[in-house]
Design a protein around this motif. Sequence first.
Motif, short mmCIF file in Angstrom:
data_model
loop_
_atom_site.label_atom_id
_atom_site.label_comp_id
_atom_site.label_asym_id
_atom_site.label_seq_id
_atom_site.Cartn_x
_atom_site.Cartn_y
_atom_site.Cartn_z
N GLU A 267 0.84 -1.19 0.00
CA GLU A 267 0.00 0.00 0.00
C GLU A 267 0.88 1.24 0.00
O GLU A 267 2.06 1.19 0.35
CB GLU A 267 -0.94 0.00 1.20
N ASN A 269 0.58 4.11 1.78
CA ASN A 269 0.80 4.74 3.07
C ASN A 269 1.73 3.85 3.90
O ASN A 269 1.32 2.85 4.48
CB ASN A 269 -0.53 4.95 3.79
N SER A 272 0.86 3.34 7.62
CA SER A 272 -0.26 2.42 7.79
C SER A 272 0.21 0.98 7.65
O SER A 272 -0.19 0.09 8.42
CB SER A 272 -1.36 2.73 6.78
N GLY A 275 2.12 -0.05 10.75
CA GLY A 275 1.20 -0.25 11.87
C GLY A 275 0.51 -1.61 11.79
O GLY A 275 0.40 -2.32 12.81
N LYS A 276 0.07 -1.98 10.59
CA LYS A 276 -0.58 -3.28 10.42
C LYS A 276 0.41 -4.42 10.63
O LYS A 276 0.08 -5.45 11.22
CB LYS A 276 -1.19 -3.37 9.03
#
Length: 288
Positions: A267, A269, A272, A275-276
């Motif tokens: 992705e 970002n 993000s 974080g995932k």
Amino acid sequence: FYGENHNQENDALFNDPFIFINRRNLKSAPWIYVIDCSISKSNWKPIRMGVEHWNNFFEYLGLGKPLVVLDPEQEGYPEKVNIFDQRYNYIVDHSPQGLNSFYTGVSQDFVDFRSGEILFGNIYLNFQKMETIGNRYFKLYKKKRCDQSTINRAIDNCIIWVVGHGIGHQLGLRHNFVGNEMDDGYGSIMDYIEFFDSYEKFIEQDYSKLRTYDLHAIKYGYTPIKGEKIGEKPELLKTIAEVEIPFKTDDHYFNDVIPNVGRLEDEGNILSFIGKAVSNYRNFREVI
């Protein structure tokens, strides 16, 4: 596309080089891919799908179905393996040969440097890697247990992806490490996917879909052009190339520091994604 640099009239000092892009010659089709008899029959179908899914792109562009697959039970299967026989391209199980690296597959092709034409090639697959990663993901990493049929479906779809990626290289396409930022995470099969974080994506994967980047790449490399001259880029190709599609390849990966250009991120970002990833690995530790 990969390319070959040439100078007109062999004068490297006073003439700017031009580039032959590496690609197959449609006039030499069909391009036959032979499934080696060492590969388990249970893997023939996903291999076939990985090869033939590229026919969707050619057919959409009115260029027919140039890719053909032969399994050991089909008529016309070669009696003797000769990897330098240009009529055939081989798909081989390389798992027992020590290909236990982080690669799930390797693509090798042979190019005529004078024209850039890809003559033939082989794909070496590491089924052990794909199967062990798949089973580990679902049995160790996920709190909610999946039945084996679901796991097998994901592994089959992973095989399709790896074979399709290898065929893409043998059509001349380079990596696009930001391809997955398009089309809900599947803009190009020439991107890498981090299987350990993303294996669930392979449970339901639609390989009939025309991926944006891959379609435009085939259109650029294989659209027949009348009056094409060596060293000159036709206006039609310039028009095709004007389409704004995210593209970052190995040169960007190795030479530049660009946060979203990597082999793992799926992705745009990057924060993000991190974080995932942190959350996923915490979950993995708890399950272990």
